[in-house]
Design a protein around this motif. Structure first.
Motif, PDB file in Angstrom:
ATOM      1  N   ILE A  44       0.839  -1.201   0.000  1.00  0.00           N
ATOM      2  CA  ILE A  44       0.000   0.000   0.000  1.00  0.00           C
ATOM      3  C   ILE A  44       0.873   1.250   0.000  1.00  0.00           C
ATOM      4  CG2 ILE A  44      -1.598   1.362   1.397  1.00  0.00           C
ATOM      5  CD1 ILE A  44      -2.894  -1.292   2.234  1.00  0.00           C
ATOM      6  N   GLY A  45       1.929   1.231   0.789  1.00  0.00           N
ATOM      7  CA  GLY A  45       2.833   2.383   0.834  1.00  0.00           C
ATOM      8  C   GLY A  45       3.461   2.675  -0.518  1.00  0.00           C
ATOM      9  N   LEU A  46       3.819   1.625  -1.252  1.00  0.00           N
ATOM     10  CA  LEU A  46       4.398   1.812  -2.587  1.00  0.00           C
ATOM     11  C   LEU A  46       3.359   2.370  -3.560  1.00  0.00           C
ATOM     12  CD1 LEU A  46       6.461  -1.494  -2.682  1.00  0.00           C
ATOM     13  CD2 LEU A  46       7.433   0.815  -2.810  1.00  0.00           C
ATOM     14  N   LEU A  47       2.157   1.813  -3.519  1.00  0.00           N
ATOM     15  CA  LEU A  47       1.110   2.291  -4.425  1.00  0.00           C
ATOM     16  C   LEU A  47       0.693   3.719  -4.102  1.00  0.00           C
ATOM     17  CD1 LEU A  47      -1.173  -0.862  -4.795  1.00  0.00           C
ATOM     18  CD2 LEU A  47       0.371   0.119  -6.501  1.00  0.00           C
ATOM     19  N   ASP A  48       0.792   4.114  -2.839  1.00  0.00           N
ATOM     20  CA  ASP A  48       0.448   5.487  -2.466  1.00  0.00           C
ATOM     21  C   ASP A  48       1.408   6.495  -3.083  1.00  0.00           C
ATOM     22  OD1 ASP A  48      -1.837   4.975  -1.015  1.00  0.00           O
ATOM     23  OD2 ASP A  48      -0.773   4.748   0.898  1.00  0.00           O
ATOM     24  N   ARG A  49       2.583   6.034  -3.505  1.00  0.00           N
ATOM     25  CA  ARG A  49       3.558   6.935  -4.122  1.00  0.00           C
ATOM     26  C   ARG A  49       3.345   7.068  -5.629  1.00  0.00           C
ATOM     27  NH1 ARG A  49       8.863   4.142  -1.771  1.00  0.00           N
ATOM     28  NH2 ARG A  49       9.909   5.454  -3.360  1.00  0.00           N
ATOM     29  N   VAL A  50       2.425   6.277  -6.155  1.00  0.00           N
ATOM     30  CA  VAL A  50       2.129   6.309  -7.596  1.00  0.00           C
ATOM     31  C   VAL A  50       0.878   7.150  -7.824  1.00  0.00           C
ATOM     32  CG1 VAL A  50       1.525   4.931  -9.620  1.00  0.00           C
ATOM     33  CG2 VAL A  50       3.117   4.011  -7.910  1.00  0.00           C
ATOM     34  N   PRO A  51       0.913   8.142  -8.692  1.00  0.00           N
ATOM     35  CA  PRO A  51      -0.309   8.909  -8.979  1.00  0.00           C
ATOM     36  C   PRO A  51      -1.425   7.980  -9.442  1.00  0.00           C
ATOM     37  CG  PRO A  51       1.609  10.000  -9.943  1.00  0.00           C
ATOM     38  CD  PRO A  51       2.085   8.667  -9.442  1.00  0.00           C
ATOM     39  N   GLY A  52      -2.544   8.039  -8.736  1.00  0.00           N
ATOM     40  CA  GLY A  52      -3.658   7.160  -9.077  1.00  0.00           C
ATOM     41  C   GLY A  52      -3.489   5.739  -8.587  1.00  0.00           C
ATOM     42  N   GLY A  53      -2.456   5.492  -7.772  1.00  0.00           N
ATOM     43  CA  GLY A  53      -2.210   4.133  -7.289  1.00  0.00           C
ATOM     44  C   GLY A  53      -3.344   3.567  -6.459  1.00  0.00           C
ATOM     45  N   ASP A  54      -4.139   4.453  -5.827  1.00  0.00           N
ATOM     46  CA  ASP A  54      -5.259   3.975  -5.016  1.00  0.00           C
ATOM     47  C   ASP A  54      -6.385   3.425  -5.891  1.00  0.00           C
ATOM     48  OD1 ASP A  54      -5.844   6.441  -6.083  1.00  0.00           O
ATOM     49  OD2 ASP A  54      -6.919   7.156  -4.323  1.00  0.00           O
ATOM     50  N   ARG A  55      -6.262   3.599  -7.228  1.00  0.00           N
ATOM     51  CA  ARG A  55      -7.254   3.021  -8.134  1.00  0.00           C
ATOM     52  C   ARG A  55      -6.793   1.681  -8.708  1.00  0.00           C
ATOM     53  NH1 ARG A  55      -7.206   8.476  -9.660  1.00  0.00           N
ATOM     54  NH2 ARG A  55      -5.999   8.016 -11.556  1.00  0.00           N
ATOM     55  N   ASP A  56      -5.612   1.257  -8.298  1.00  0.00           N
ATOM     56  CA  ASP A  56      -5.121  -0.047  -8.745  1.00  0.00           C
ATOM     57  C   ASP A  56      -6.066  -1.145  -8.244  1.00  0.00           C
ATOM     58  OD1 ASP A  56      -3.484  -2.640  -8.446  1.00  0.00           O
ATOM     59  OD2 ASP A  56      -2.131  -1.361  -9.610  1.00  0.00           O
ATOM     60  N   PRO A  57      -6.390  -2.136  -9.082  1.00  0.00           N
ATOM     61  CA  PRO A  57      -7.341  -3.186  -8.679  1.00  0.00           C
ATOM     62  C   PRO A  57      -6.986  -3.890  -7.383  1.00  0.00           C
ATOM     63  CG  PRO A  57      -6.908  -3.321 -11.031  1.00  0.00           C
ATOM     64  CD  PRO A  57      -5.961  -2.295 -10.481  1.00  0.00           C
ATOM     65  N   MET A  58      -5.682  -3.974  -7.062  1.00  0.00           N
ATOM     66  CA  MET A  58      -5.341  -4.710  -5.843  1.00  0.00           C
ATOM     67  C   MET A  58      -5.316  -3.814  -4.601  1.00  0.00           C
ATOM     68  SD  MET A  58      -1.251  -5.491  -6.182  1.00  0.00           S
ATOM     69  CE  MET A  58      -0.026  -4.218  -6.539  1.00  0.00           C
ATOM     70  N   TYR A  59      -5.533  -2.517  -4.798  1.00  0.00           N
ATOM     71  CA  TYR A  59      -5.400  -1.604  -3.666  1.00  0.00           C
ATOM     72  C   TYR A  59      -6.431  -1.903  -2.585  1.00  0.00           C
ATOM     73  CZ  TYR A  59      -4.348   2.758  -1.224  1.00  0.00           C
ATOM     74  OH  TYR A  59      -3.960   3.682  -0.284  1.00  0.00           O
ATOM     75  N   GLU A  60      -7.710  -2.010  -2.968  1.00  0.00           N
ATOM     76  CA  GLU A  60      -8.755  -2.281  -1.975  1.00  0.00           C
ATOM     77  C   GLU A  60      -8.550  -3.625  -1.304  1.00  0.00           C
ATOM     78  OE1 GLU A  60     -11.165  -0.536  -0.552  1.00  0.00           O
ATOM     79  OE2 GLU A  60     -10.229   1.158  -1.585  1.00  0.00           O
ATOM     80  N   LEU A  61      -8.108  -4.624  -2.094  1.00  0.00           N
ATOM     81  CA  LEU A  61      -7.844  -5.945  -1.504  1.00  0.00           C
ATOM     82  C   LEU A  61      -6.735  -5.845  -0.476  1.00  0.00           C
ATOM     83  CD1 LEU A  61      -8.369  -9.003  -1.534  1.00  0.00           C
ATOM     84  CD2 LEU A  61      -6.615  -9.181  -3.326  1.00  0.00           C
ATOM     85  N   LEU A  62      -5.702  -5.096  -0.784  1.00  0.00           N
ATOM     86  CA  LEU A  62      -4.594  -4.929   0.159  1.00  0.00           C
ATOM     87  C   LEU A  62      -5.063  -4.239   1.439  1.00  0.00           C
ATOM     88  CD1 LEU A  62      -1.807  -3.829  -2.336  1.00  0.00           C
ATOM     89  CD2 LEU A  62      -1.807  -5.928  -0.974  1.00  0.00           C
ATOM     90  N   ARG A  63      -5.964  -3.275   1.309  1.00  0.00           N
ATOM     91  CA  ARG A  63      -6.475  -2.576   2.489  1.00  0.00           C
ATOM     92  C   ARG A  63      -7.151  -3.538   3.462  1.00  0.00           C
ATOM     93  NH1 ARG A  63      -7.877   3.005   2.416  1.00  0.00           N
ATOM     94  NH2 ARG A  63      -9.878   2.436   3.337  1.00  0.00           N
ATOM     95  N   SER A  64      -7.796  -4.554   2.917  1.00  0.00           N
ATOM     96  CA  SER A  64      -8.480  -5.504   3.798  1.00  0.00           C
ATOM     97  C   SER A  64      -7.505  -6.385   4.570  1.00  0.00           C
ATOM     98  CB  SER A  64      -9.428  -6.389   2.970  1.00  0.00           C
ATOM     99  OG  SER A  64      -8.713  -7.249   2.114  1.00  0.00           O
ATOM    100  N   PHE A  65      -6.243  -6.442   4.110  1.00  0.00           N
ATOM    101  CA  PHE A  65      -5.241  -7.254   4.806  1.00  0.00           C
ATOM    102  C   PHE A  65      -4.261  -6.411   5.615  1.00  0.00           C
ATOM    103  CE2 PHE A  65      -6.585 -10.208   1.496  1.00  0.00           C
ATOM    104  CZ  PHE A  65      -6.733 -11.382   2.233  1.00  0.00           C
ATOM    105  N   ARG A  66      -4.506  -5.106   5.682  1.00  0.00           N
ATOM    106  CA  ARG A  66      -3.623  -4.243   6.450  1.00  0.00           C
ATOM    107  C   ARG A  66      -3.804  -4.532   7.940  1.00  0.00           C
ATOM    108  NH1 ARG A  66      -4.368   1.883   5.067  1.00  0.00           N
ATOM    109  NH2 ARG A  66      -6.452   1.335   5.824  1.00  0.00           N
ATOM    110  N   PRO A  67      -2.728  -4.631   8.719  1.00  0.00           N
ATOM    111  CA  PRO A  67      -2.847  -4.908  10.160  1.00  0.00           C
ATOM    112  C   PRO A  67      -3.732  -3.879  10.860  1.00  0.00           C
ATOM    113  CG  PRO A  67      -0.576  -5.131   9.451  1.00  0.00           C
ATOM    114  CD  PRO A  67      -1.329  -4.545   8.296  1.00  0.00           C
TER     115      PRO A  67
END
Length: 419
Positions: A372-395
């Protein structure tokens, strides 16, 4: 209406009308003047000749260029060549067929060919002339019994039709000549290629132009325009990508003892053009052209990345490391790939493609926080298909749960190894 259709992603009205027209008549041909014609009617009774070679006799494959190109829409899709049908095959697309027929030359034919029964030409000899004619809607091959003669009308008609600039599709030109003169090519005559040459024109692939036309430059310009449109590149980025494509060609096809000198020549003529590969968009285009379009091997990609890293402008270092990472990943060397992506990010912390690749690796290891931290550094990374899935596995901090309790997410695993 056309504008609305285009905005909605359905294409422009003129394009859709043309497509609908074509779907309604599978064998529709487009003439040089922009009109369309039903080829089964236009070509009925027309005769084209072809002189046989040793390779054609031994393989049952006829090189369609240039003599038979106007007949290619009439390949017999529904009939096996063994039953008398003719089937169009293409170099690169049907290499297995050429191999099965014993064609040793990877450059023959250059493009399209007609596949016959293997022994269909057994009665002929090298240099024999055959005639192909459309009879009752089917192509028929026979010996050209009548000695062919030059067609007196062809030369003047072709000169009148051909524009002075640029190449034209060969089939459209010949179909136009047939539409303008119902008597044209109704009896065996000289080979189409010979008629064209005698008129002062030359053929290259599916195109015809005046003798002396620079087909290589035209192909290069057309390729560059297609690449720019497909990847939304600037002019400078397009130049950079095409220079990289030239480098790939040299690395892929130059003999080992000549390769270093050839690479030197590409680097020397590149000047500052490589610099625009620093754009991630241009880098994606360069990789796509090299790997998908030119079918370059991973060894070639590794060498190209090394040339760019060691001899290109400093600003292209992230691109060089990313390309090396892509090559390593294609080889299955994921550890090496990740190391190359890390190097790209160490040079440019905001290099999108490398960040996204590293996020994939982190996700595969179950490190949702890093991904998630890496994708947050990419413009529009929060729209990546795996972003929401990753959020569900965040501690998640749950003081009400012990480390050995079942995780709150319902996975069935202990809280300490899950969230």
């Amino acid at each position: 209406m056309g504008t609305v259709a285009g905005r909605e992603g359905h294409g422009y009205l003129a394009d859709m009308e043309e497509l609908t027209e074509y779907l309604g008549h599978r064998r529709l041909g487009y003439l040089a003047d922009g009109r369309s014609a039903a080829l089964d009617t236009l070509l009925s009774g027309r005769v084209l000749t072809h002189r046989l070679t040793d390779t054609e006799l031994s393989t049952g494959i006829l090189d369609a260029h240039p003599d038979l190109i106007p007949l290619l829409p009439f390949d017999d899709h529904d009939h096996d060549p063994a039953a008398g049908g003719l089937h169009t095959i293409f170099r690169d697309l049907d290499d297995d067929v050429f191999d099965e027929r014993g064609v040793d030359d990877p450059d023959w034919p250059k493009d399209a060919a007609l596949l016959l029964e293997r022994d269909a030409l057994a009665e002929f000899r090298p240099g024999d002339l055959v005639a192909l004619a459309l009879i009752d809607g089917e192509l028929r091959l026979t010996a050209a019994a009548v000695p062919p003669r030059p067609h007196p009308i062809f030369t003047g008609a072709l000169a009148d039709l051909m524009p002075p600039e640029g190449p034209e599709p060969l089939d459209g030109i010949v179909w136009q000549l047939m539409a303008d003169d119902p008597t044209l090519l109704t009896a065996p005559t000289l080979l189409l290629g010979d008629l064209i040459t005698a008129t002062g024109y030359v053929c290259d692939g599916d195109f015809i132009a005046a003798a002396g036309f620079d087909f290589a430059a035209h192909r290069g310009a057309s390729h560059a325009a297609a690449v720019a449109a497909a990847h939304h590149l600037t002019d400078q980025e397009t130049d950079a990508v095409m220079t990289f494509v030239a480098l790939i060609g040299v690395l892929e096809h130059t003999p080992d003892d000549e390769r270093e000198r050839a690479v030197d020549a590409v680097v020397a003529t590149a000047g500052d053009r490589f610099a625009h590969l620093a754009s991630p968009n241009a880098a994606r285009a360069a990789f796509g052209e090299a790997y998908a379009t030119l079918d370059a091997g991973t060894d070639t990609l590794h060498r190209a990345a090394a040339v760019l890293r060691d001899r290109g402008p400093r600003r292209t270092a992230p691109t060089a490391h990313w390309l090396a990472g892509k090559a390593a990943e294609l080889d299955g060397a994921t550890t090496d790939a990740e190391r190359h992506y890390e190097r790209a990010v160490s040079v440019d912390p905001n290099w999108d493609e490398a960040l996204e690749a590293l996020a994939r690796f982190a996700s595969d290891r179950g490190d949702a926080v890093r991904a998630i931290g890496l994708l947050d550094r990419v413009p529009g990374g929060d729209r990546d298909p795996m972003y929401e899935l990753l959020r569900s596995f965040r501690p998640v901090d749950r003081p009400d749960l012990g480390r050995n309790d079942r995780c709150w997410c319902g996975s069935g695993r202990k809280y300490k190894v899950c969230h």
